[in-house]
Design a protein around this motif. Structure first.
Motif, PDB file in Angstrom:
ATOM      1  N   UNK A 175      -2.571   8.637   8.510  1.00 48.16           N
ATOM      2  CA  UNK A 175      -1.783   7.344   8.591  1.00 48.16           C
ATOM      3  C   UNK A 175      -0.660   7.173   8.216  1.00 48.16           C
ATOM      4  N   UNK A 176       0.206   8.445   8.135  1.00 52.91           N
ATOM      5  CA  UNK A 176       1.492   8.571   7.991  1.00 52.91           C
ATOM      6  C   UNK A 176       1.842   7.553   6.598  1.00 52.91           C
ATOM      7  N   UNK A 177       1.199   7.748   5.588  1.00 52.19           N
ATOM      8  CA  UNK A 177       1.373   7.065   4.367  1.00 52.19           C
ATOM      9  C   UNK A 177       1.109   5.578   4.049  1.00 52.19           C
ATOM     10  N   UNK A 178       0.566   5.102   5.341  1.00 50.08           N
ATOM     11  CA  UNK A 178       0.600   3.527   5.188  1.00 50.08           C
ATOM     12  C   UNK A 178      -1.045   3.257   5.261  1.00 50.08           C
ATOM     13  N   UNK A 179      -1.389   2.392   4.389  1.00 47.37           N
ATOM     14  CA  UNK A 179      -2.889   2.181   4.042  1.00 47.37           C
ATOM     15  C   UNK A 179      -3.453   1.568   5.395  1.00 47.37           C
ATOM     16  N   UNK A 180      -4.488   2.119   5.878  1.00 47.92           N
ATOM     17  CA  UNK A 180      -5.009   1.370   6.987  1.00 47.92           C
ATOM     18  C   UNK A 180      -5.578   0.053   6.661  1.00 47.92           C
ATOM     19  N   UNK A 181      -5.507  -0.726   7.723  1.00 44.49           N
ATOM     20  CA  UNK A 181      -5.974  -1.995   7.618  1.00 44.49           C
ATOM     21  C   UNK A 181      -7.034  -2.540   8.309  1.00 44.49           C
ATOM     22  N   UNK A 182      -8.005  -1.621   8.184  1.00 47.13           N
ATOM     23  CA  UNK A 182      -9.274  -1.806   9.123  1.00 47.13           C
ATOM     24  C   UNK A 182     -10.435  -1.564   8.090  1.00 47.13           C
ATOM     25  N   UNK A 183     -11.528  -2.159   8.203  1.00 44.09           N
ATOM     26  CA  UNK A 183     -12.748  -1.967   7.180  1.00 44.09           C
ATOM     27  C   UNK A 183     -13.291  -0.554   7.286  1.00 44.09           C
ATOM     28  N   UNK A 184     -13.410  -0.240   8.646  1.00 46.64           N
ATOM     29  CA  UNK A 184     -14.288   1.123   8.851  1.00 46.64           C
ATOM     30  C   UNK A 184     -13.486   2.012   8.290  1.00 46.64           C
ATOM     31  N   UNK A 185     -12.142   2.106   8.682  1.00 36.83           N
ATOM     32  CA  UNK A 185     -11.050   3.188   8.261  1.00 36.83           C
ATOM     33  C   UNK A 185     -10.998   3.224   6.434  1.00 36.83           C
ATOM     34  N   UNK A 186     -10.907   1.975   6.106  1.00 37.42           N
ATOM     35  CA  UNK A 186     -10.850   1.821   4.833  1.00 37.42           C
ATOM     36  C   UNK A 186     -12.072   2.356   4.039  1.00 37.42           C
ATOM     37  N   UNK A 187     -13.258   2.096   4.568  1.00 42.45           N
ATOM     38  CA  UNK A 187     -14.454   2.664   3.923  1.00 42.45           C
ATOM     39  C   UNK A 187     -14.743   4.098   3.925  1.00 42.45           C
ATOM     40  N   UNK A 188     -14.085   4.682   4.987  1.00 42.42           N
ATOM     41  CA  UNK A 188     -14.109   6.232   5.576  1.00 42.42           C
ATOM     42  C   UNK A 188     -13.378   7.065   4.363  1.00 42.42           C
ATOM     43  N   UNK A 226     -13.923  -1.383  -0.185  1.00 45.97           N
ATOM     44  CA  UNK A 226     -13.563  -1.464   1.117  1.00 45.97           C
ATOM     45  C   UNK A 226     -13.416  -3.098   1.307  1.00 45.97           C
ATOM     46  N   UNK A 227     -14.580  -3.786   0.940  1.00 45.33           N
ATOM     47  CA  UNK A 227     -14.336  -5.235   1.172  1.00 45.33           C
ATOM     48  C   UNK A 227     -13.384  -5.844   0.184  1.00 45.33           C
ATOM     49  N   UNK A 228     -13.256  -5.136  -0.954  1.00 49.48           N
ATOM     50  CA  UNK A 228     -12.296  -5.803  -1.801  1.00 49.48           C
ATOM     51  C   UNK A 228     -10.638  -5.723  -1.202  1.00 49.48           C
ATOM     52  N   UNK A 229     -10.440  -4.459  -0.824  1.00 47.32           N
ATOM     53  CA  UNK A 229      -9.118  -3.862  -0.229  1.00 47.32           C
ATOM     54  C   UNK A 229      -8.822  -4.889   0.956  1.00 47.32           C
ATOM     55  N   UNK A 230      -9.880  -4.741   1.979  1.00 51.02           N
ATOM     56  CA  UNK A 230      -9.688  -5.438   3.104  1.00 51.02           C
ATOM     57  C   UNK A 230      -9.373  -6.972   2.773  1.00 51.02           C
ATOM     58  N   UNK A 231     -10.122  -7.605   2.150  1.00 52.18           N
ATOM     59  CA  UNK A 231      -9.909  -8.993   2.110  1.00 52.18           C
ATOM     60  C   UNK A 231      -8.621  -9.458   1.243  1.00 52.18           C
ATOM     61  N   UNK A 232      -8.508  -8.587  -0.056  1.00 46.80           N
ATOM     62  CA  UNK A 232      -7.421  -8.900  -0.974  1.00 46.80           C
ATOM     63  C   UNK A 232      -5.879  -8.470  -0.302  1.00 46.80           C
ATOM     64  N   UNK A 233      -5.993  -7.241   0.339  1.00 44.73           N
ATOM     65  CA  UNK A 233      -4.574  -6.703   0.754  1.00 44.73           C
ATOM     66  C   UNK A 233      -4.419  -7.375   2.181  1.00 44.73           C
TER      67      UNK A 233
END
Ligand code: SF4
Length: 348
Positions: free
Chosen positions: A102-115, A124-131
């Protein structure tokens, strides 16, 4: 799940959270790296203990690129004392993946975060909702306790099906534009008001008007949990070998408990000082003196170590060990608390 109760949660919790939220370092911005790091550190660790680790980690590795470029020894050292070291390994692996994919950028998608490595549904839920303001609940023991009390539910919260039902029920009421604050309000109430050990502070709770457990007086009986299995006991003898102030260390195997960290030499069972001496001699170590013996224990999630530590003074730095000076023990080698507690006892 009780729809009416879930629907009432955002309007009751958000104003309370605005008034009562603790000022925590990771709540001061919405940088995904900060949210991620704090959520990983907070797993199994108290907020107060995390604060100094969080600050030190970010000073040393201020962004995802720096974490991805760091070696594992550096990350382990920053993690030393926090326990559950697989978290530190997964953090670095995930950072590398974020840089590569992801070129160093945190993915903004639940499935990608969870993976990403080390990230489960909760994180994943915490990052997805808070960030990223996604309607992705973060359901952990705190939230399960809260939900089970407010709905007076007698189903066992250790059942995976219950967790996913709670997640779905919460997801359906996530308030647009306040997803992060809603997640944090649930966490905050579970941590500070509807607490796990001790009596919940129902008088101060924003949910008291809808809480069925309070109405029925069954707060302390909930949540229903499965009985915990007893921890396995492991007995061992730890050998603290001191040569001119340097201490003998060995690297642990790359897999299993405390993988890849540094330990003191050890042997299974309880050895007497003379048995330990015989063992050391069979390893080619010729200690000059036996200095003292102490008993320690250390509790992990599923196992408890009962340890006898025996301190020896040695004349030679034999090559099968890495000999660490006090300065190197402080700065270089990550020695987990289970072993490090013997070093703080050192009076040689
Ligand atoms: S009223 Fe009491 S039991 Fe109910 S959610 Fe609040 S603190 Fe927990």
């Amino acid at each position: 799940m009780d729809e009416e109760i879930f629907k009432a949660l955002p309007q009751l919790l958000l104003p309370w959270y605005a008034r009562s939220a603790r000022d925590l370092p990771w709540r001061r911005d919405r940088e995904p790296y900060h949210i991620w790091l704090s959520e990983i550190m907070l797993q199994q660790t108290r907020v107060e203990a995390v604060k100094s680790y969080y600050a030190r980690f970010l000073t040393a590795l201020p962004d995802i690129q720096a974490l991805a470029a760091a070696d594992q020894e550096t990350v382990n050292k920053l993690w030393e004392g926090l326990g559950y070291y697989s978290r530190a390994r997964n953090l670095r692996r995930a950072a590398k993946e974020i840089v590569e994919r992801y070129q160093g950028k945190f993915p903004a998608d639940f499935t990608a975060i969870r993976a990403l490595p080390g990230i489960g549904d909760y994180t994943a839920g915490a990052i997805g909702s808070i960030a990223f303001e996604l309607p992705t609940p973060a359901v952990d023991g705190n939230v399960l306790r809260l939900v089970s009390r407010v709905t007076a539910s007698c189903v066992c919260v250790d059942d995976a099906k219950v967790k996913s039902e709670v997640r779905n029920a919460l997801a359906s009421v996530y308030p647009a534009g306040a997803c992060g604050r809603f997640t944090q309000s649930l966490m905050e109430l579970g941590a500070t008001v509807c607490i796990p050990n001790g009596t919940p502070d129902c008088a101060a709770c924003p949910l008291r008007t809808i809480c069925r457990a309070m109405a029925q007086g069954v707060q302390l009986q909930l949540p229903v949990r499965r009985e915990k299995r007893a921890r396995r006991q492991e007995i061992k003898t730890v050998l603290i070998l001191d040569c001119d102030g340097s201490i003998a260390l060995q690297k642990r195997p790359p897999h299993g408990l405390l993988a890849g960290l540094w330990q003191l030499p050890e042997a299974p069972g309880t050895l007497s000082p003379s048995q330990a001496l015989t063992l050391l001699e069979s390893w080619g170590v010729k200690p000059q003196d036996i200095l003292k013996q102490v008993e320690k224990n250390h509790i992990f999630t599923h196992v408890e170590w009962n340890m006898t530590g025996i301190y020896f003074r040695c004349a030679q730095k034999t090559p099968q060990f890495t000999w660490a000076t006090p300065e190197e023990l402080e700065r270089v080698y990550s020695v987990p608390t289970a072993y490090r507690q013997f070093l703080t006892e050192r009076t040689i």
